[in-house]
Design a protein around this motif. Sequence first.
Motif, PDB file in Angstrom:
ATOM      1  N   THR A   1       0.865  -1.179   0.000  1.00  0.00           N
ATOM      2  CA  THR A   1       0.000   0.000   0.000  1.00  0.00           C
ATOM      3  C   THR A   1       0.904   1.232   0.000  1.00  0.00           C
ATOM      4  OG1 THR A   1      -1.865  -1.056   1.103  1.00  0.00           O
ATOM      5  CG2 THR A   1      -1.686   1.322   1.326  1.00  0.00           C
ATOM      6  N   ILE A   2       0.698   2.096  -0.980  1.00  0.00           N
ATOM      7  CA  ILE A   2       1.536   3.278  -1.152  1.00  0.00           C
ATOM      8  C   ILE A   2       0.654   4.525  -1.048  1.00  0.00           C
ATOM      9  CG2 ILE A   2       3.069   4.532  -2.728  1.00  0.00           C
ATOM     10  CD1 ILE A   2       3.812   1.767  -3.924  1.00  0.00           C
ATOM     11  N   ILE A   3       1.097   5.480  -0.248  1.00  0.00           N
ATOM     12  CA  ILE A   3       0.271   6.645   0.077  1.00  0.00           C
ATOM     13  C   ILE A   3       1.076   7.924  -0.136  1.00  0.00           C
ATOM     14  CG2 ILE A   3      -0.949   7.824   1.978  1.00  0.00           C
ATOM     15  CD1 ILE A   3      -1.301   4.956   3.206  1.00  0.00           C
ATOM     16  N   ASP A   4       0.409   8.952  -0.643  1.00  0.00           N
ATOM     17  CA  ASP A   4       0.959  10.304  -0.603  1.00  0.00           C
ATOM     18  C   ASP A   4       0.082  11.107   0.348  1.00  0.00           C
ATOM     19  OD1 ASP A   4       2.823  12.410  -2.178  1.00  0.00           O
ATOM     20  OD2 ASP A   4       0.878  13.309  -1.723  1.00  0.00           O
ATOM     21  N   ASP A   5       0.684  11.618   1.425  1.00  0.00           N
ATOM     22  CA  ASP A   5      -0.126  12.246   2.470  1.00  0.00           C
ATOM     23  C   ASP A   5       0.451  13.601   2.875  1.00  0.00           C
ATOM     24  OD1 ASP A   5      -1.811  12.894   4.489  1.00  0.00           O
ATOM     25  OD2 ASP A   5      -1.499  11.084   5.675  1.00  0.00           O
ATOM     26  N   GLY A   6      -0.124  14.654   2.297  1.00  0.00           N
ATOM     27  CA  GLY A   6       0.286  16.004   2.671  1.00  0.00           C
ATOM     28  C   GLY A   6      -0.283  16.462   3.994  1.00  0.00           C
ATOM     29  N   THR A   7      -1.087  15.602   4.634  1.00  0.00           N
ATOM     30  CA  THR A   7      -1.678  15.942   5.936  1.00  0.00           C
ATOM     31  C   THR A   7      -1.085  15.109   7.063  1.00  0.00           C
ATOM     32  OG1 THR A   7      -3.470  14.301   5.827  1.00  0.00           O
ATOM     33  CG2 THR A   7      -3.851  16.413   4.743  1.00  0.00           C
ATOM     34  N   LEU A   8      -0.057  14.325   6.766  1.00  0.00           N
ATOM     35  CA  LEU A   8       0.510  13.389   7.746  1.00  0.00           C
ATOM     36  C   LEU A   8       1.005  14.145   8.987  1.00  0.00           C
ATOM     37  CD1 LEU A   8       1.386  10.356   8.090  1.00  0.00           C
ATOM     38  CD2 LEU A   8       3.647  11.098   7.293  1.00  0.00           C
ATOM     39  N   PRO A   9       0.472  13.836  10.183  1.00  0.00           N
ATOM     40  CA  PRO A   9       0.941  14.531  11.391  1.00  0.00           C
ATOM     41  C   PRO A   9       2.454  14.377  11.578  1.00  0.00           C
ATOM     42  CG  PRO A   9      -1.055  13.285  11.859  1.00  0.00           C
ATOM     43  CD  PRO A   9      -0.614  12.883  10.476  1.00  0.00           C
ATOM     44  N   GLY A  10       3.143  15.499  11.708  1.00  0.00           N
ATOM     45  CA  GLY A  10       4.589  15.471  11.899  1.00  0.00           C
ATOM     46  C   GLY A  10       5.398  15.294  10.633  1.00  0.00           C
ATOM     47  N   GLY A  11       4.743  15.089   9.494  1.00  0.00           N
ATOM     48  CA  GLY A  11       5.467  14.899   8.236  1.00  0.00           C
ATOM     49  C   GLY A  11       6.194  16.169   7.820  1.00  0.00           C
ATOM     50  N   LEU A  12       7.395  16.018   7.296  1.00  0.00           N
ATOM     51  CA  LEU A  12       8.189  17.203   6.950  1.00  0.00           C
ATOM     52  C   LEU A  12       7.700  17.883   5.672  1.00  0.00           C
ATOM     53  CD1 LEU A  12      11.822  16.186   7.957  1.00  0.00           C
ATOM     54  CD2 LEU A  12      10.023  17.295   9.284  1.00  0.00           C
ATOM     55  N   SER A  13       6.816  17.237   4.932  1.00  0.00           N
ATOM     56  CA  SER A  13       6.186  17.902   3.785  1.00  0.00           C
ATOM     57  C   SER A  13       4.695  18.122   4.031  1.00  0.00           C
ATOM     58  CB  SER A  13       6.391  17.088   2.504  1.00  0.00           C
ATOM     59  OG  SER A  13       7.706  17.261   2.013  1.00  0.00           O
ATOM     60  N   THR A  14       4.280  18.072   5.275  1.00  0.00           N
ATOM     61  CA  THR A  14       2.882  18.342   5.619  1.00  0.00           C
ATOM     62  C   THR A  14       2.604  19.842   5.517  1.00  0.00           C
ATOM     63  OG1 THR A  14       2.724  16.424   7.072  1.00  0.00           O
ATOM     64  CG2 THR A  14       1.166  18.236   7.475  1.00  0.00           C
ATOM     65  N   ARG A  15       1.538  20.181   4.778  1.00  0.00           N
ATOM     66  CA  ARG A  15       1.145  21.579   4.596  1.00  0.00           C
ATOM     67  C   ARG A  15      -0.374  21.658   4.542  1.00  0.00           C
ATOM     68  NH1 ARG A  15       5.824  21.449   5.048  1.00  0.00           N
ATOM     69  NH2 ARG A  15       7.499  22.345   3.800  1.00  0.00           N
TER      70      ARG A  15
ATOM     71  N   TYR B   1      -1.860  23.721   2.524  1.00  0.00           N
ATOM     72  CA  TYR B   1      -2.132  23.996   1.104  1.00  0.00           C
ATOM     73  C   TYR B   1      -0.895  23.639   0.274  1.00  0.00           C
ATOM     74  CZ  TYR B   1      -5.349  27.135   3.519  1.00  0.00           C
ATOM     75  OH  TYR B   1      -6.271  27.647   4.372  1.00  0.00           O
ATOM     76  N   ASP B   2      -1.159  23.289  -0.989  1.00  0.00           N
ATOM     77  CA  ASP B   2      -0.019  23.113  -1.886  1.00  0.00           C
ATOM     78  C   ASP B   2       0.345  24.461  -2.509  1.00  0.00           C
ATOM     79  OD1 ASP B   2      -1.844  23.615  -3.922  1.00  0.00           O
ATOM     80  OD2 ASP B   2      -1.596  21.678  -4.910  1.00  0.00           O
ATOM     81  N   SER B   3       1.201  24.466  -3.498  1.00  0.00           N
ATOM     82  CA  SER B   3       1.727  25.717  -4.048  1.00  0.00           C
ATOM     83  C   SER B   3       0.764  26.431  -4.993  1.00  0.00           C
ATOM     84  CB  SER B   3       3.050  25.454  -4.772  1.00  0.00           C
ATOM     85  OG  SER B   3       4.033  25.114  -3.837  1.00  0.00           O
ATOM     86  N   GLU B   4      -0.456  25.917  -5.117  1.00  0.00           N
ATOM     87  CA  GLU B   4      -1.510  26.631  -5.849  1.00  0.00           C
ATOM     88  C   GLU B   4      -2.648  27.023  -4.917  1.00  0.00           C
ATOM     89  OE1 GLU B   4      -1.681  25.072 -10.330  1.00  0.00           O
ATOM     90  OE2 GLU B   4      -2.199  23.538  -8.852  1.00  0.00           O
ATOM     91  N   GLY B   5      -2.491  26.715  -3.622  1.00  0.00           N
ATOM     92  CA  GLY B   5      -3.554  27.015  -2.671  1.00  0.00           C
ATOM     93  C   GLY B   5      -4.609  25.932  -2.554  1.00  0.00           C
ATOM     94  N   ILE B   6      -4.348  24.774  -3.169  1.00  0.00           N
ATOM     95  CA  ILE B   6      -5.265  23.641  -3.039  1.00  0.00           C
ATOM     96  C   ILE B   6      -4.983  22.943  -1.709  1.00  0.00           C
ATOM     97  CG2 ILE B   6      -5.941  21.404  -4.004  1.00  0.00           C
ATOM     98  CD1 ILE B   6      -6.745  23.682  -5.786  1.00  0.00           C
ATOM     99  N   PRO B   7      -6.014  22.650  -0.903  1.00  0.00           N
ATOM    100  CA  PRO B   7      -5.754  21.935   0.351  1.00  0.00           C
ATOM    101  C   PRO B   7      -5.036  20.606   0.101  1.00  0.00           C
ATOM    102  CG  PRO B   7      -7.993  22.793   0.327  1.00  0.00           C
ATOM    103  CD  PRO B   7      -7.429  23.015  -1.050  1.00  0.00           C
ATOM    104  N   CYS B   8      -3.984  20.348   0.871  1.00  0.00           N
ATOM    105  CA  CYS B   8      -3.281  19.071   0.756  1.00  0.00           C
ATOM    106  C   CYS B   8      -4.195  17.952   1.249  1.00  0.00           C
ATOM    107  CB  CYS B   8      -1.988  19.111   1.562  1.00  0.00           C
ATOM    108  SG  CYS B   8      -0.724  20.162   0.815  1.00  0.00           S
ATOM    109  N   SER B   9      -3.895  16.737   0.826  1.00  0.00           N
ATOM    110  CA  SER B   9      -4.791  15.623   1.144  1.00  0.00           C
ATOM    111  C   SER B   9      -4.004  14.329   1.304  1.00  0.00           C
ATOM    112  CB  SER B   9      -5.828  15.457   0.031  1.00  0.00           C
ATOM    113  OG  SER B   9      -5.179  15.168  -1.192  1.00  0.00           O
ATOM    114  N   ARG B  10      -4.702  13.331   1.777  1.00  0.00           N
ATOM    115  CA  ARG B  10      -4.136  11.977   1.868  1.00  0.00           C
ATOM    116  C   ARG B  10      -4.681  11.184   0.683  1.00  0.00           C
ATOM    117  NH1 ARG B  10      -5.338   6.795   3.977  1.00  0.00           N
ATOM    118  NH2 ARG B  10      -3.580   5.812   5.060  1.00  0.00           N
ATOM    119  N   THR B  11      -3.791  10.737  -0.195  1.00  0.00           N
ATOM    120  CA  THR B  11      -4.195  10.017  -1.397  1.00  0.00           C
ATOM    121  C   THR B  11      -3.603   8.616  -1.371  1.00  0.00           C
ATOM    122  OG1 THR B  11      -4.172  12.104  -2.636  1.00  0.00           O
ATOM    123  CG2 THR B  11      -4.236  10.056  -3.911  1.00  0.00           C
ATOM    124  N   VAL B  12      -4.457   7.619  -1.370  1.00  0.00           N
ATOM    125  CA  VAL B  12      -3.980   6.237  -1.466  1.00  0.00           C
ATOM    126  C   VAL B  12      -3.699   5.954  -2.940  1.00  0.00           C
ATOM    127  CG1 VAL B  12      -4.522   3.814  -1.073  1.00  0.00           C
ATOM    128  CG2 VAL B  12      -5.291   5.550   0.568  1.00  0.00           C
TER     129      VAL B  12
END
Length: 452
Positions: free
Chosen positions: A276-290, A292-303
Amino acid sequence: MFHSKFAENLINIALEAGADSAEVYLSEKTETEITVANSRPESVNIKTDNGFGLRILVESKLGFYSSNKFEELGVVENVRQLVKASRFHTPDPYNYIPDPQIQTLSGINEVFDPTIIRIPLTEKIEKAIEIEETGRSFDDRIQGFIWLQYGDMTERYRIINSAGLDVNSAGSICYGFGYCYATDHDSSQTGRYARAYGRFDQFDSELIGQQAARYALRSLGAKTFDGAVMTAMLPPETGIHLMHALFSMIEADSIQKGKSPFRKKLGKKIASSPVTIIDDGTLPGGLSTRPYDSEGIPCSRTVVVENGVLKNYLYDSYTARKGRTHSTGNASRSGYHDRPHIQPTNFYLEAGSQSPSEIMKNISRGILITELSGLHAGINLATADFSVPAKGILIENGELGSPVENISISGNLFDFLNNITDIGNDLSWEPIDGMIGTPTFVVEELKIVGKK
């Protein structure tokens, strides 16, 4: 902070000049890079980069202008010329400046340490020197470091657009990298280790120096190996680089341009069930957690891959509109002078429950792949075939045996992913573009090419 009034005026100037929509990305960024050799600084680079990037749309034609000068009188004519010139650009119906999506916010906390900027340079140089000294003192066979670096980065950014978006975010990271070498009689080997932290007071120079030393020492006395098809165990320091290569094949731009072997694979099984591979811009404590992304779109957890089945690609707003879907919040910029492009946030292989030592006990004959080199040249991103130079340590009856060198791992990434059988509990991260993470994992029937 951030010259908000200046940004609003830029948008108004662009709209009055004929732009249909406009967006300003304001950024305050600092970076430090220090390399050390023989307990002395070899190079010190400090960069402060504040500025803005303006994106405009004129009849689906995109224009872009950036500057580090916040002098309104000086940029007014440039913005007007940008609007005028953009009318001659190639139209693209998928060009898009996103509408606000503030309603989807969920209290995401980014990791940001403002003290990194204020830490004296001498203290940062000391951290780099400590990496070298702890590595050298770890064992008499450690002769020195081929490359050693301390680095940090802080960025605060704000995005304002003509659709009413007004968001801001921030992030910080500091990291250390050690690449040392050890000698013993007629053998000489290298070891590398990198680690990133969100706060300066977490930076552990001793860990980085000693771990690089351990990795060099464990390969001393390496012999050549005939090669075989065998069980391979990949720790985070090698698995992370394969995971990074995988990202470039499942992001939407490469899919839509027909450059990826993962196109037309959505909903299909592309890996074994434990994967299982995940991209998670909302990961608690993650160093790339934000938030919003660089267009102002809310970051999300994507499986991306769930139990071996490809579930999602990763999108920015342009590729999302082209793919008739929604952005996954993966737009990124290296700075104000860069347009958005797709990058990982916290992109990782989900951990299992067993420790690496428990997993190794089940391997009667195999190999621990300790180092990969030249991965970008060794993997064909169009076909997923790979042949990558490597080093390793043979596994015999559940224990580490003899180190081997002058080998390579070879095969196809689809077979590789479908042959993953066990995944450890030691998820670790490295800062490559975003943050890439893997635990130790086991791949069956991996072709090891050796040399007598």
